[in-house]
Design an enzyme around this catalytic site. Structure first.
Site, mmCIF file in Angstrom:
data_model
loop_
_atom_site.group_PDB
_atom_site.id
_atom_site.type_symbol
_atom_site.label_atom_id
_atom_site.label_comp_id
_atom_site.label_asym_id
_atom_site.label_seq_id
_atom_site.Cartn_x
_atom_site.Cartn_y
_atom_site.Cartn_z
ATOM 1 N N ASP A 1 67.804 14.045 56.228
ATOM 2 C CA ASP A 1 68.110 12.697 56.692
ATOM 3 C C ASP A 1 69.392 12.777 57.508
ATOM 4 O OD1 ASP A 1 65.943 11.520 55.390
ATOM 5 O OD2 ASP A 1 67.094 11.080 53.594
ATOM 6 N N ASP B 1 60.884 8.457 58.192
ATOM 7 C CA ASP B 1 61.075 7.237 57.418
ATOM 8 C C ASP B 1 60.859 5.996 58.279
ATOM 9 O OD1 ASP B 1 61.758 8.879 55.258
ATOM 10 O OD2 ASP B 1 63.902 8.735 55.691
#
EC number: 3.4.23.36
Length: 154
Positions: free
Chosen positions: A109, A131
């Site tokens: 991330d 995401d």
């Protein structure tokens, strides 16, 4: 759509890892609410179901792959473009994060969204392109369910 999302996700993660994955890498401010910073997520959203074990990461990757297969079945049967796009986003995102778990042991991330709120889902959130695609796929499915005309019962 699934292939495009998967490719964009993996390319962005490769770039972010090269730029941000070192102890002295700075946080790069893009806007007042969005920065680039590296975070390895061993769980799912908000690090729920966090697992540092190999069993846990393989289980989460397996769950993503199983979900992708089921969504692929739904994609095969869909009759609308919106559903097809949504399912493609979900599959591409799920497989992108699954590949991270299998190759890195965690999901990369790097997009850090933050607000002045002290608590809640918008206070601090680190995510990636996969995401975003999963969220977009869910929004498209909700949109379609609210705007499609249900068949009239005889």
């Amino acid at each position: 759509m699934a292939a495009a999302v998967f490719a964009a996700d993996q390319a962005s993660k490769l770039w972010a890892i090269g730029l941000l994955d070192s102890p002295d890498a700075p946080r790069i401010k893009l806007t007042p609410f969005l920065d680039l910073t590296m975070s390895w997520n061993r769980g799912v959203a908000y690090t729920l179901l966090r697992s540092d074990s190999d069993f846990g990461r393989y289980a989460l990757a397996g769950l993503s792959i199983a979900a992708s297969l089921f969504i692929g079945f739904l994609l095969w049967r869909t009759k609308t473009t919106v559903s097809a796009a949504a399912f493609g986003c979900l599959i591409g995102g799920a497989l992108g994060n699954a590949l991270d778990r299998l190759t890195h042991g965690a999901v990369a991330d790097f997009l850090y969204f933050h607000t002045p709120f002290w608590a809640g889902p918008l206070a601090n959130y680190v995510f990636n392109v996969a995401d975003v695609a999963i969220f977009a796929g869910a929004v498209l499915l909700i949109y379609e369910s609210l705007t499609s005309k249900a068949p009239v019962a005889p």
